[in-house]
Scaffold this motif. Structure first.
Motif, PDB file in Angstrom:
ATOM      1  N   THR A 164     -63.280 -60.836 -59.628  1.00  0.00           N
ATOM      2  CA  THR A 164     -64.251 -61.663 -59.758  1.00  0.00           C
ATOM      3  C   THR A 164     -63.600 -63.167 -59.460  1.00  0.00           C
TER       4      THR A 164
ATOM      5  N   TYR B 200     -73.138 -66.489 -72.045  1.00  0.00           N
ATOM      6  CA  TYR B 200     -74.047 -65.383 -72.371  1.00  0.00           C
ATOM      7  C   TYR B 200     -73.413 -64.472 -73.379  1.00  0.00           C
TER       8      TYR B 200
ATOM      9  N   GLN C  34     -73.745 -60.419 -74.726  1.00  0.00           N
ATOM     10  CA  GLN C  34     -74.349 -59.426 -74.444  1.00  0.00           C
ATOM     11  C   GLN C  34     -73.932 -58.221 -75.253  1.00  0.00           C
TER      12      GLN C  34
ATOM     13  N   PRO D  61     -79.581 -56.480 -72.369  1.00  0.00           N
ATOM     14  CA  PRO D  61     -79.407 -57.568 -71.379  1.00  0.00           C
ATOM     15  C   PRO D  61     -78.550 -58.694 -71.862  1.00  0.00           C
ATOM     16  N   PRO D  62     -77.927 -59.478 -71.044  1.00  0.00           N
ATOM     17  CA  PRO D  62     -77.297 -60.802 -71.358  1.00  0.00           C
ATOM     18  C   PRO D  62     -78.321 -61.938 -72.111  1.00  0.00           C
TER      19      PRO D  62
ATOM     20  N   LEU E 198     -78.977 -65.576 -72.949  1.00  0.00           N
ATOM     21  CA  LEU E 198     -78.312 -67.002 -72.687  1.00  0.00           C
ATOM     22  C   LEU E 198     -77.927 -67.937 -73.971  1.00  0.00           C
TER      23      LEU E 198
ATOM     24  N   LEU F  93     -70.067 -58.595 -75.900  1.00  0.00           N
ATOM     25  CA  LEU F  93     -69.574 -59.106 -74.885  1.00  0.00           C
ATOM     26  C   LEU F  93     -69.875 -60.408 -74.486  1.00  0.00           C
TER      27      LEU F  93
ATOM     28  N   LEU G  41     -69.886 -63.223 -71.910  1.00  0.00           N
ATOM     29  CA  LEU G  41     -69.840 -63.432 -70.466  1.00  0.00           C
ATOM     30  C   LEU G  41     -70.015 -65.007 -70.197  1.00  0.00           C
TER      31      LEU G  41
ATOM     32  N   GLN H 115     -75.974 -66.687 -59.847  1.00  0.00           N
ATOM     33  CA  GLN H 115     -74.977 -66.690 -60.837  1.00  0.00           C
ATOM     34  C   GLN H 115     -73.849 -65.845 -60.537  1.00  0.00           C
TER      35      GLN H 115
ATOM     36  N   PHE I 224     -70.469 -64.084 -62.329  1.00  0.00           N
ATOM     37  CA  PHE I 224     -70.028 -63.698 -63.567  1.00  0.00           C
ATOM     38  C   PHE I 224     -68.508 -63.280 -63.601  1.00  0.00           C
ATOM     39  N   GLY I 225     -67.941 -63.779 -64.811  1.00  0.00           N
ATOM     40  CA  GLY I 225     -66.791 -63.368 -65.039  1.00  0.00           C
ATOM     41  C   GLY I 225     -66.898 -61.770 -65.616  1.00  0.00           C
ATOM     42  N   ASP I 226     -65.727 -61.005 -65.944  1.00  0.00           N
ATOM     43  CA  ASP I 226     -65.944 -59.826 -66.719  1.00  0.00           C
ATOM     44  C   ASP I 226     -65.938 -59.916 -68.210  1.00  0.00           C
TER      45      ASP I 226
ATOM     46  N   ARG J 230     -64.593 -58.869 -74.766  1.00  0.00           N
ATOM     47  CA  ARG J 230     -65.173 -58.205 -75.629  1.00  0.00           C
ATOM     48  C   ARG J 230     -64.527 -58.545 -76.923  1.00  0.00           C
TER      49      ARG J 230
END
Lengths: 115, 112
Positions: free
Chosen positions: A2, A35, A37, A42-43, A45, A88, A90, A104, A106-108, A111
């Motif tokens: 990413t 975000y 998650q 879903p993520p 905000l 998680l 994000l 957008q 996103f990074g990975d 966790r």
């Protein structure tokens, strides 16, 4: 790979610890996002930064403190988290805020587990 | 509350079959996006459709938008095992709050 890099990938911390999540992008984007998650959800905000200034705070508890030191970096400082904050996290970026016809990136994610 | 609701929540198909997932939303939008998320990874942007568009294609992806019904669908043709992922729609708000809200997501499993 990413184009948005998040560190660390995993983080385990106690409720009294202080830690920080980091996010970096070199695409010249001027909007950056955090975000949260939860599993199979879903993520959601948390924060939006536009030109290094906080533009949206989605009523996030003060134990989460965002920081944007420059146009490439975004941090999320954590203090006195609760077990329900395990998730998680994000980071994302886009060219600018206010022009919604753009994706957008996103990074990975990090966790995060709170003991 | 969520702007987008997706159905089905989960979908399991055989490789080579088509997969269709639907997204419904509540308020007027400027555009709608679809994202894919592989397990343990971040989201990847797939396609954006503007409110004045009705259909858009990208490779094996076909997206439709019906603003009168406040709904969109994502069709993946000739699915592959690598398409196994969660798929989310994301809608903005024409009220100008400059943020996207993600739908509940569809978990797609493609069996080899």
């Amino acid at each position: 790979d990413t184009e948005v890099t998040q560190t660390p990938k995993h983080l385990v911390m106690g409720m009294t610890n202080k830690k920080s999540l980091k996010c970096e992008q070199h695409m010249g984007h001027r909007a950056m996002y955090w975000y949260k998650q939860k599993a199979k959800k879903p993520p959601e905000l948390m924060f939006v930064y536009s030109y290094e200034k906080l533009s949206i705070n989605e009523s996030v508890p003060s134990r989460f403190s965002p920081e944007c030191p420059n146009s490439s970096l975004l941090n999320l400082h954590l203090h006195a988290l609760q077990p329900e904050d395990s998730a998680l996290y994000l980071c994302a970026s886009s060219q600018v805020v206010g022009e919604l016809n753009q994706p957008q990136h996103f990074g990975d994610g990090t966790r995060l587990s709170i003991l | 509350s969520q702007q987008g609701e997706e159905d089905p929540q989960a979908l399991s198909i055989q490789e080579g079959e088509n997969a269709t997932m639907n997204c419904s939303y509540k308020t007027s939008i400027n555009n709608l996006q679809w994202y894919r998320q592989n397990s343990g990874r971040g989201l990847v942007h797939l396609i954006l459709i503007r409110s004045n568009e009705r259909e858009k294609h990208s490779g094996r992806l076909r997206v439709t938008l019906d603003t009168s019904k406040k709904s969109s669908s994502l069709l993946i043709t000739a699915s592959r095992a690598a398409d196994t992922a969660s798929y989310f729609c994301a809608t903005d708000s024409s009220s100008g709050t400059y943020k996207y809200i993600f739908g509940t997501g569809t978990r797609l499993k493609v069996l080899a």
